[in-house]
Design a protein around this motif. Sequence first.
Motif, PDB file in Angstrom:
ATOM      1  N   UNK A   1     -48.048 -38.502  51.009  1.00  0.00           N
ATOM      2  CA  UNK A   1     -48.322 -39.021  49.671  1.00  0.00           C
ATOM      3  C   UNK A   1     -49.776 -38.702  49.331  1.00  0.00           C
ATOM      4  N   UNK A   2     -49.972 -38.035  48.183  1.00  0.00           N
ATOM      5  CA  UNK A   2     -51.310 -37.575  47.813  1.00  0.00           C
ATOM      6  C   UNK A   2     -51.782 -38.276  46.540  1.00  0.00           C
ATOM      7  N   UNK A   3     -52.777 -39.157  46.662  1.00  0.00           N
ATOM      8  CA  UNK A   3     -53.259 -39.892  45.487  1.00  0.00           C
ATOM      9  C   UNK A   3     -53.906 -38.990  44.448  1.00  0.00           C
ATOM     10  N   UNK A   4     -53.870 -39.436  43.193  1.00  0.00           N
ATOM     11  CA  UNK A   4     -54.638 -38.816  42.123  1.00  0.00           C
ATOM     12  C   UNK A   4     -56.067 -39.356  42.210  1.00  0.00           C
ATOM     13  N   UNK A   5     -57.045 -38.510  41.959  1.00  0.00           N
ATOM     14  CA  UNK A   5     -58.457 -38.897  41.946  1.00  0.00           C
ATOM     15  C   UNK A   5     -59.044 -38.497  40.600  1.00  0.00           C
ATOM     16  N   UNK A   6     -59.873 -39.354  40.030  1.00  0.00           N
ATOM     17  CA  UNK A   6     -60.462 -39.087  38.723  1.00  0.00           C
ATOM     18  C   UNK A   6     -61.812 -38.379  38.891  1.00  0.00           C
ATOM     19  N   UNK A   7     -61.986 -37.280  38.168  1.00  0.00           N
ATOM     20  CA  UNK A   7     -63.282 -36.579  38.153  1.00  0.00           C
ATOM     21  C   UNK A   7     -64.001 -36.989  36.870  1.00  0.00           C
ATOM     22  N   UNK A   8     -65.142 -37.660  37.041  1.00  0.00           N
ATOM     23  CA  UNK A   8     -65.857 -38.261  35.919  1.00  0.00           C
ATOM     24  C   UNK A   8     -67.240 -37.628  35.784  1.00  0.00           C
ATOM     25  N   UNK A   9     -67.551 -36.975  34.662  1.00  0.00           N
ATOM     26  CA  UNK A   9     -68.904 -36.419  34.475  1.00  0.00           C
ATOM     27  C   UNK A   9     -69.939 -37.541  34.387  1.00  0.00           C
TER      28      UNK A   9
ATOM     29  N   UNK B   1     -61.047 -26.989  34.736  1.00  0.00           N
ATOM     30  CA  UNK B   1     -61.054 -28.343  34.206  1.00  0.00           C
ATOM     31  C   UNK B   1     -62.318 -29.096  34.622  1.00  0.00           C
ATOM     32  N   UNK B   2     -62.763 -28.882  35.856  1.00  0.00           N
ATOM     33  CA  UNK B   2     -63.987 -29.527  36.334  1.00  0.00           C
ATOM     34  C   UNK B   2     -65.193 -29.061  35.517  1.00  0.00           C
ATOM     35  N   UNK B   3     -65.267 -27.771  35.252  1.00  0.00           N
ATOM     36  CA  UNK B   3     -66.389 -27.240  34.466  1.00  0.00           C
ATOM     37  C   UNK B   3     -66.360 -27.765  33.035  1.00  0.00           C
TER      38      UNK B   3
ATOM     39  N   UNK C   1     -69.067 -30.299  30.968  1.00  0.00           N
ATOM     40  CA  UNK C   1     -69.626 -29.988  29.647  1.00  0.00           C
ATOM     41  C   UNK C   1     -69.432 -31.137  28.659  1.00  0.00           C
ATOM     42  N   UNK C   2     -68.877 -32.246  29.135  1.00  0.00           N
ATOM     43  CA  UNK C   2     -68.707 -33.411  28.283  1.00  0.00           C
ATOM     44  C   UNK C   2     -67.455 -33.406  27.445  1.00  0.00           C
ATOM     45  N   UNK C   3     -66.456 -32.583  27.814  1.00  0.00           N
ATOM     46  CA  UNK C   3     -65.233 -32.474  27.020  1.00  0.00           C
ATOM     47  C   UNK C   3     -64.151 -33.455  27.445  1.00  0.00           C
TER      48      UNK C   3
END
Length: 313
Positions: free
Chosen positions: A162-170, A229-231, A235-237
Motif C-alpha cells: 500500500x503506497x500513501x499519497x504525499x502532498x508536495x507543497x511549495x 508537476x513539481x516544477x 512556480x506557484x501554480x
Amino acid sequence: MTITQLTYVLAVAEHRNFTLAAEKCFVTQPTLSMQIQKIEDELGILIFDRSKKPIQLTEIGNKIVTQAKNIVNESIRIKDIVDQQKGFIGGEFRLGIIPTIMPTLLPMFLNSFIKKYPKVNLIIEELNTEEILTKLHNNHLDAAIAATPLEDEKIKELVLYYEPFVVYVPEQHEFSSQKTIDPNQLDPNEILLLRDGHCFRDGILNLCQRRDNIHPPAFEIASGSFETLIKLADEGLGITLLPYLHTLDLNDKNREKLRQFRDPKPAREVSLIFPKSELKLHIIEALRSVINGVVKGAIAFHDVEIISPLSKK
C-alpha cells in the motif's frame, strides 16, 4: 482441428484482418486462411463473416472463439505443470507495469529477480491500466503491476503493498506551515494532475470527489510526469500529490516541501495482476516473493485508506 489452427482463429478474431493476423503468427496469409478454412469445413459453419470490413465474427464464431481461448490456455498449462513438477522457473515472461510505478519499483527488484532467476526471459512493457487489461485478456501479457482494485472478473490480484499519497507543497503555500494535511482541506482546483489515462490521476480525483468543495477550475494543467508537476508547483501554480516511493528520489530541498496526510492516509493499493487461468503461476509467485522482499523495507504503512484507481465517469 489442432491447437495451431485455433491459435490462428484467435489471431484473426483479435485483429479482424487475415493479413495482420498472419504477420502476428509468423506465417503467410494463404497458410493461415487455409487452416481456418479447414476448421470451418470440418465443423460445417462459418467462424468469420468475410463480407464485412473489418472482418466480423459470426454468432457461432463468437462462441467458438470463447472456447478456443480456453483450449489454447489449457494446452499451455500442460507445459506449466511439467515445469512446476521439475522445479523449473524459466522461459519467456511478459510483464506490464503502469507508468507511475515503473520508474520507482522496477529498479528496486529487477536486478534481484534476474540474478535469482536467470532462466526467465523477462519482457517488460510500460502501459497504462486500460492497455494492460486488454493485453491480459488477449494473452499478450502474463502478468502486470498496477493500482487496484480493478473490479475485473477475469483478473486475479495479489496485493504487493500500500503506497500513501504525499502532498508536495511549495514554500509560499498556506499548507507549508502544517506538519500534516487532512484530505478535506484539499482544493481540487489547485491540484496539478497527470494527464488523462493515468490511474494515479483518477485516484486523486476520486479522493477529491468525495468532498463538497469542487468548483469549475479557473485553469487546468495536466502533465505526463511528476517532475514537471513539481516544477510547476514551485512556480506557484498549485500543489501536487505524489506516490510515496517517488518521494524517496527527491533532493533534500524538495523533500522539505513534502507533507504527509493524517491517518488513515489515503493510499493506492499496488498489486500483481494476472488472468484467472493462472498460467505461469510459478513465475508469478517468484516475482511476488522478490518484490515483497525488497519493498517491505521501503514501505511500512498500515493505517491507510485505499482510494480507487477506477475513473468515475
